[in-house]
Design an enzyme around this catalytic site. Structure first.
Site, PDB file in Angstrom:
ATOM      1  CG  ASN A  59      30.070  18.788  34.968  1.00 51.94           C
ATOM      2  OD1 ASN A  59      30.615  19.645  35.669  1.00 51.94           O
ATOM      3  ND2 ASN A  59      30.145  17.492  35.238  1.00 51.94           N
ATOM      4  NE  ARG A  96      37.319  -2.581  32.815  1.00 46.56           N
ATOM      5  CZ  ARG A  96      38.321  -1.725  32.973  1.00 46.56           C
ATOM      6  NH1 ARG A  96      39.556  -2.075  32.638  1.00 46.56           N
ATOM      7  NH2 ARG A  96      38.096  -0.520  33.434  1.00 46.56           N
ATOM      8  CE  LYS A 122      34.134  -0.699  29.006  1.00 43.55           C
ATOM      9  NZ  LYS A 122      34.015  -0.105  30.161  1.00 43.55           N
ATOM     10  CE1 TYR A 137      32.821  -5.721  37.778  1.00 43.61           C
ATOM     11  CE2 TYR A 137      34.411  -5.666  35.982  1.00 43.61           C
ATOM     12  CZ  TYR A 137      33.516  -5.017  36.801  1.00 43.61           C
ATOM     13  OH  TYR A 137      33.285  -3.681  36.649  1.00 43.61           O
ATOM     14  N   GLY A 138      31.644  -8.380  35.224  1.00 35.96           N
ATOM     15  CA  GLY A 138      31.165  -7.739  33.996  1.00 35.96           C
ATOM     16  C   GLY A 138      32.219  -7.524  32.922  1.00 35.96           C
ATOM     17  CG  ASP A 191      31.130   2.039  29.038  1.00 36.16           C
ATOM     18  OD1 ASP A 191      31.945   2.837  29.527  1.00 36.16           O
ATOM     19  OD2 ASP A 191      31.346   0.817  28.973  1.00 36.16           O
ATOM     20  CG  HIS A 239      35.936   3.758  27.519  1.00 35.87           C
ATOM     21  ND1 HIS A 239      36.797   3.858  28.578  1.00 35.87           N
ATOM     22  CD2 HIS A 239      34.790   3.228  28.021  1.00 35.87           C
ATOM     23  CE1 HIS A 239      36.204   3.409  29.670  1.00 35.87           C
ATOM     24  NE2 HIS A 239      35.002   3.022  29.356  1.00 35.87           N
ATOM     25  N   GLY A 256      25.198  17.934  37.069  1.00 35.90           N
ATOM     26  CA  GLY A 256      24.401  18.668  36.091  1.00 35.90           C
ATOM     27  C   GLY A 256      24.983  20.033  35.747  1.00 35.90           C
ATOM     28  NE  ARG A 313      37.627   9.975  39.458  1.00 34.49           N
ATOM     29  CZ  ARG A 313      36.650  10.359  40.278  1.00 34.49           C
ATOM     30  NH1 ARG A 313      36.867  11.263  41.201  1.00 34.49           N
ATOM     31  NH2 ARG A 313      35.460   9.816  40.186  1.00 34.49           N
ATOM     32  CB  SER A 327      28.713  -2.398  44.106  1.00 31.88           C
ATOM     33  OG  SER A 327      28.558  -1.082  44.598  1.00 31.88           O
ATOM     34  NE  ARG A 328      31.138  -1.184  37.525  1.00 32.52           N
ATOM     35  CZ  ARG A 328      31.646  -0.394  36.591  1.00 32.52           C
ATOM     36  NH1 ARG A 328      30.903   0.044  35.609  1.00 32.52           N
ATOM     37  NH2 ARG A 328      32.899  -0.020  36.647  1.00 32.52           N
ATOM     38  CB  CYS A 356      36.160   9.603  35.275  1.00 33.27           C
ATOM     39  SG  CYS A 356      37.749   9.069  35.882  1.00 33.27           S
ATOM     40  CB  SER A 370      36.384   2.639  34.267  1.00 32.04           C
ATOM     41  OG  SER A 370      36.584   1.970  33.062  1.00 32.04           O
ATOM     42  CB  THR A 377      27.094   6.582  34.120  1.00 36.14           C
ATOM     43  OG1 THR A 377      27.862   5.505  33.582  1.00 36.14           O
ATOM     44  CG2 THR A 377      25.644   6.162  34.182  1.00 36.14           C
TER      45      THR A 377
HETATM   46  O1  SAT Z   1      34.020  -3.203  34.254  1.00 31.58           O
HETATM   47  S1  SAT Z   1      33.610  -2.705  32.947  1.00 31.58           S
HETATM   48  O2  SAT Z   1      34.765  -2.715  32.050  1.00 31.58           O
HETATM   49  O3  SAT Z   1      32.566  -3.514  32.390  1.00 31.58           O
HETATM   50  C1  SAT Z   1      33.077  -1.121  33.123  1.00 31.58           C
HETATM   51  C2  SAT Z   1      34.193  -0.165  33.140  1.00 31.58           C
HETATM   52  O4  SAT Z   1      35.201  -0.386  33.805  1.00 31.58           O
HETATM   53  O5  SAT Z   1      34.080   0.866  32.435  1.00 31.58           O
HETATM   54 MN    MN Z   2      33.600   1.953  30.675  1.00 29.94          MN
END
Ligand code: SAT
Ligand code: MN
Length: 608
Positions: free
Chosen positions: A496, A69, A206, A197-198, A277, A226, A494, A400, A368-369, A250, A248, A253
Site C-alpha cells: 500500500n 464491543r 473508545k 471486553y476492551g 487507532d 478514529h 506493505g 472494505r 482476539s486481541r 480493516c 475497526s 494497525t
Molecule cells: O474493541 S475496540 O473498540 O477496543 C477496538 C476496535 O474495535 O477498534
Molecule cells: Mn479502533
C-alpha cells in the site's frame, strides 16, 4: 492519598455505591505491576505464558458472551435526544443514572476496586487530558497500564483541577442482559457495567478518547478521530505524516506499522509509527493540522498478524503483551489463524477446549486481541511523544469495498474531502457484535464512536477546514477491491506504500492526476510498480522482487482505478438513505451531494 477535593468527593460517591471489599490506588510503579500480575495469576484471570519464549507475556480468556464491543448496548446520554443524533442510541441521563445505579449498587461487594488515574496524550502538552477509571477488573487495570500513562503522572497533571473524565466500570455478573455502556458527555462521565471486553471496559479507549473527546473537541475546537498516524521519511530525511481512518479491523494497525516494499527500502525510504487507532487533532499557529496519538499502547486484532503480514507488530508482541482469546499451545505460547503456520496439535481454543482441526470452528476468536506497549514497536517514531504533535499532510478515509471504490481517489478540495469521509461505507467485521460482511455506512469510521449528533460533527469538520490556511489533502483508499471470482486484486499490506507515495507526491505538487467524476485518480505512470507481477492462475497482483516492469500489472492497475458510473449512481441512492436520517446537515455537505449528482447527471434525484 489524593489531595484533589473533586476527585475525593467523586470517589467517595462511587465507593458508597459499589461497596468494594478493598481499594487499590494505582501508582504506575514497576513494583505495583509485579504485584498485580501475581494476583491476576493466582485468581486465574491471567495465565503466565512461557517466559523464555514470550517474556512479560500473559494470556487471558474472556467470557464467551463478551468478545467484542456491544454497540446496541452503548448509549449517549444527553438531555435532548437530538443532541445524540439519529446514529447513536440515546438514554435520558436521569433515567440512565437511575437504571445503572441499581446495577452498580453493591456490584463490587467482595471484590477489590482499582482506582486508575491516567493521562491521555504526551506529557506537558496542550492536547493532553486526564481521566480516572474505577474498576473491579484486574484485567482492565493491567490493560490500562499498557494503554495509558497511569499513576502519579496523571495526578500531577490534574493538580486541583476538576477537569477530568470520570469513568466507572464494573464487570457486574457479565450478563449481556444487564450490560450497559453509558456516556454522559455533559458530566464528562462514563458508566460501563456487565462487560470486561476492551472496547467496552477500557474506558480510556473508545469511550473517552473518541466519544467523550469528540464532544469536548467540538466545544473546544479540535477533533478526536478514529485514525492511525504514520510518518514517512524520504531518502533526503524529510518527514511527512498522514492520518488514516478505517473501521475497526480493516487494516489500520497494519498501515500504522507498514513494512516497506524492498524497492523503497533500498532507495532509503523509512516509515515511523505514531499511532495505530486514535488521533487527536488541533490546528497549529501555522494553519496546519497537528496530531497526537493519545494512547500508550496498541490493542490490535491477533488473527492475520504474522511475520509476513506485519513483521513490526509481530516483533513487538513477543514481549510484555497480554493476549486475549487467542489459542494456547502446549508449550504455553500462542497461536491464531493467519499466524503463518498450520494449527499445531494439542492446542486449546479460545474457549479453553481442546481444538480439533477437523472442526469448522476457529481456534482463536476472530476478534482476539493483543495489548502491547507502543514503545515496543520497532519503528515507533521519535516524535510520538512530541507535545506539539506532528503536522498532517494528508488524511485517508477507507474501508472494505469489494467493488465500487477505486484503490485511491483524491478530493477536489477540503469540503469535498469531508463529504468523502461522510459517505464512507464498509463491509462489517468481527470487531463489533453482529453480522459480518454486510455493508454499513460508517462516516469517518466514527459511526459507533461519535459522542454527539453526527450532522453537527460534519459541521464541525467543515468549520475546522475553514480555520485552516493549509489544510491536509483528503483521500479515499480501498485496498480490498475484488475481481469477478472474489479474489483481492491488490496485494495490500506493505505494498500500500506505493499508493501512499503517490499521495505524498500529490501533496508536494510533484505529480499530476486524472480527473474523474468522483475525484482525482493516479495515472498508472505515476505509481511505482517495480517488484510486482501477476499471478497467472488467479490474475491477482503479487509481490515479485525480481521484476522490473510488468505491463500486465499496469493493465491490472487500470481495473483498480476504474469507475463504474452506474454503480456510483446506485451508491448515491444508498447515500441518500443515510443522509435522510439527519435533520440539520450542513449546507456544504448538501452542496457536495448535489455536485456529485450533477457530475453523474442524476438530475431527477437532485432535490436535496
Ligand atoms: O474493541 S475496540 O473498540 O477496543 C477496538 C476496535 O474495535 O477498534
Ligand atoms: Mn479502533
Amino acid at each position: 492519598m489524593y489531595s484533589n477535593e473533586v476527585v475525593l468527593h467523586w470517589l467517595s460517591e462511587v465507593i458508597e455505591l459499589t461497596e468494594p471489599k478493598d481499594i487499590v490506588y494505582l501508582d504506575g510503579s514497576e513494583e505495583e505491576y509485579k504485584r498485580l500480575i501475581r494476583e491476576a495469576i493466582e485468581s486465574s484471570e491471567l495465565i503466565e505464558l512461557n517466559q523464555d519464549k514470550l517474556p512479560g507475556c500473559f494470556y487471558h480468556r474472556s467470557n464467551v458472551n463478551d468478545v467484542a464491543r456491544s454497540e446496541n448496548l452503548t448509549f449517549i446520554c444527553t438531555d435532548k435526544k437530538e443532541d445524540a443524533g439519529p446514529t447513536n442510541n440515546w438514554m435520558n441521563p436521569k433515567e440512565a443514572y437511575k437504571k445503572l445505579s441499581k446495577l452498580f449498587k453493591g456490584s463490587m461487594r467482595g471484590r477489590t476496586m482499582y482506582v486508575i488515574p491516567y493521562l491521555l496524550g504526551p506529557k506537558d502538552s496542550p492536547f493532553t487530558k486526564v481521566g480516572f477509571e474505577v474498576t473491579d477488573s484486574i484485567y482492565v487495570a493491567l490493560s490500562m497500564r499498557i494503554m495509558t500513562k497511569v499513576g502519579q503522572i496523571a495526578i500531577e497533571c490534574l493538580g486541583n483541577s476538576k477537569d477530568f473524565v470520570r469513568g466507572l466500570h464494573s464487570k457486574g455478573d457479565l450478563d449481556p442482559n444487564k450490560r450497559f455502556i453509558c456516556h454522559f458527555p455533559n458530566d464528562t462521565t462514563i458508566w460501563s457495567i456487565g462487560s470486561d471486553y476492551g472496547g467496552n471496559a477500557l474506558l480510556s479507549k473508545k469511550c473517552f478518547s473518541l466519544r467523550i473527546a469528540s464532544f469536548i473537541g467540538k466545544k473546544e475546537g479540535w477533533l478526536a478521530e478514529h485514525m492511525m498516524i504514520l510518518g514517512i521519511e524520504n531518502p533526503q530525511g524529510d518527514r511527512k505524516y498522514i492520518a488514516a481512518a478505517f473501521p475497526s479491523s480493516c487494516g489500520k494497525t497494519n498501515l500504522a506499522m507498514l513494512n516497506l516494499p524492498e524497492i523503497f527500502k533500498k532507495r532509503g525510504y523509512k516509515v515511523w509509527t505514531v499511532g495505530d487507532d486514535i488521533a487527536w487533532l488541533r490546528i497549529g499557529d501555522d494553519g496546519r493540522l497537528w496530531a497526537v496519538n493519545p494512547e500508550n499502547g496498541f490493542f490490535g486484532v491477533a488473527p492475520g498478524t504474522s511475520m509476513k503480514s506485519n513483521p513490526n507488530a509481530f516483533k513487538m508482541i513477543q514481549k510484555d503483551t497480554i493476549f486475549t482469546n487467542v489459542a494456547l499451545k502446549k508449550d504455553l505460547t500462542v497461536w491464531w489463524e493467519g499466524i503463518g503456520t498450520d494449527a499445531p496439535d494439542d492446542i486449546l481454543d479460545w474457549k479453553g477446549d481442546v481444538f480439533s482441526k477437523d472442526s469448522n470452528t476457529k481456534a482463536a476468536h476472530p476478534n482476539s486481541r493483543f495489548t502491547t506497549p507502543a514503545k515496543g514497536c520497532p519503528i515507533i517514531s521519535d516524535e510520538w511523544q512530541n507535545p506539539n504533535g506532528v503536522p498532517i499532510s494528508a488524511i485517508l478515509f477507507g474501508g472494505r469495498r469489494a467493488k465500487l471504490c477505486p484503490i485511491v481517489f483524491e478530493a477536489f478540495d477540503f469540503n469535498h474531502g469531508v463529504f468523502m469521509g461522510a459517505t464512507m461505507a464498509s463491509e462489517t467485521t468481527a470487531a463489533a457484535t453482529g453480522t459480518v460482511g454486510t455493508l454499513r455506512r460508517d462516516p469517518m469510521a466514527m459511526l459507533p464512536f461519535c459522542g454527539y449528533n453526527m450532522a453537527d460533527y460534519f459541521s464541525h469538520w467543515i468549520d475546522m477546514g475553514k480555520k485552516m490556511s493549509n489544510p491536509p489533502k483528503i483521500y479515499n483508499v480501498n485496498w480490498f477491491r475484488t475481481d469477478e471470482n472474489g479474489n483481492y486484486i491488490w496485494p495490500g499490506f506493505g505494498e500500500n506504500f506505493r499508493i501512499i507515495k503517490w499521495i505524498l507526491d500529490r501533496c508536494h505538487g510533484d505529480v499530476s492526476a486524472i480527473e474523474t467524476k468522483i475525484g482525482y485518480v493516479p495515472s498508472s505512470s505515476d505509481v511505482e510498480f517495480t517488484g510486482l507481477s501477476i499471478d497467472e492462475n488467479i490474475g491477482k497482483i503479487i509481490v515479485d522482487e525480481d521484476v522490473l516492469i510488468n505491463k500486465k500489472v499496469i493493465e491490472k492497475f487500470k481495473e483498480l482505478i476504474s469507475i463504474d458510473e452506474n454503480s456510483w449512481r446506485e451508491e448515491i441512492l444508498s447515500q441518500d438513505d443515510f443522509f435522510n436520517k439527519f435533520e440539520s446537515l450542513p449546507l456544504e455537505i448538501q452542496e457536495e451531494r448535489l455536485n456529485l449528482k450533477n457530475r453523474l447527471r442524476i438530475k431527477e434525484l437532485s432535490k436535496v
